[in-house]
Design an enzyme around this catalytic site. Structure first.
Site: not given
Ligand code: F6R
Length: 262
Positions: A67, A143, A138, A136
């Site tokens: 992403d 989301e 995702h 959450n």
């Molecule tokens: C990042 C991504 C997100 C993160 C998720 C966890 O490329 O796609 O899904 O993996 O938000 O983020 P952290 O690792 O910062 O807790």
């Protein structure tokens, strides 16, 4: 799902790096799907160490990131392109032409989504997709309640995600509200997925992902459908799992060739 509960995040990252390094050794032209965020940083450090000390060769590897924020140019300090450059790409011998991150500044974002899908397909699909987990539930920026069959698309970031990620932007007001992300359907097509989740903040999402019903309110639960999903957790993230003894039992009784997500 293969659930591997490790003592701590460091052990989880070392294990994840070993799994990826082994794949790259066996398949030097592997196509890797990559994630950003706090969770995989130590895994990337370990891959860099293996490259530097053991000569792990990335010259033929292709990567696709999950992403990117809409509106952030590659050079922006908080862009995911920049994150990957700083935390991995500039330290290994990967060919920059083979690294792909969605372009969040594309004039036609829908066309960029379609093109990203075409590029993944053109590379022969993703051999291993690395994932983190949102508090959450995702994966990527898919989301809650988004389609579980989605392809690369533009998502509106949830309030929770804005809160979780805004610190690096100074405050929420400066954070993009939209992201371009591989869809859940795109992620499910990777031949293997490796999700890492650590710490108490992920405990509910982890339980819903692994033991909850398959449901769009927890996009990560779609991984229950994946034929080869490995989930690496630390003790804190695994704390609410009802069947953790079972996962540990399974891990102890694996045949040699089944061990540690091989
Ligand atoms: C990042 C991504 C997100 C993160 C998720 C966890 O490329 O796609 O899904 O993996 O938000 O983020 P952290 O690792 O910062 O807790």
């Amino acid at each position: 799902m293969e659930v591997l509960i490790q003592n701590n995040a460091e052990a989880g990252c070392l294990l994840g790096a070993r799994i990826i390094a082994r794949l790259v050794r066996e398949m030097p032209d592997a196509v890797l799907g990559l994630a950003t965020g706090r969770t995989p940083m130590q895994l990337y450090q370990e891959l860099i160490r293996i490259h530097q000390n053991e000569g792990l060769d990335f010259s033929r590897v292709t990567t696709f990131n999950l992403d990117e924020y809409v509106g952030l140019p590659a050079a922006h300090e908080q862009s995911y392109r920049r994150f990957m450059h700083e935390n991995l790409f500039r330290h290994i011998n990967i060919d920059p032409q083979r690294t792909h991150v969605p372009d969040g500044t594309a004039a036609d974002l829908q066309a960029e989504c379609r093109d990203y899908e075409r590029r993944i397909e053109g590379a022969g699909g993703i051999d291993l997709q690395l994932l983190g987990l949102g508090r959450n539930g995702h994966i990527g920026f898919n989301e809650p309640t988004g389609s579980l069959r989605s392809r690369t698309w533009i998502k509106i970031l949830s309030e929770q995600t804005l809160k979780d990620n805004s610190a690096v932007f100074g405050d929420m007001a400066h954070m993009p509200r939209h992201a371009i992300t591989m869809g859940v359907g795109t992620i499910l097509e990777a031949r293997r997925v490796l999700l890492l989740a650590y710490g108490p903040a992920k405990v509910r999402a982890v339980a819903e992902m692994i033991e909850g019903p398959l449901a769009a309110v927890c996009p990560a639960s779609a991984l229950q459908l994946h034929p080869r999903a490995t989930i690496i957790l630390d003790e804190a993230a695994a704390a609410a799992l009802k069947y953790s003894d079972h996962y540990r039992w399974i891990d102890r009784h694996k045949l040699d060739w089944q061990k540690h997500g091989m």
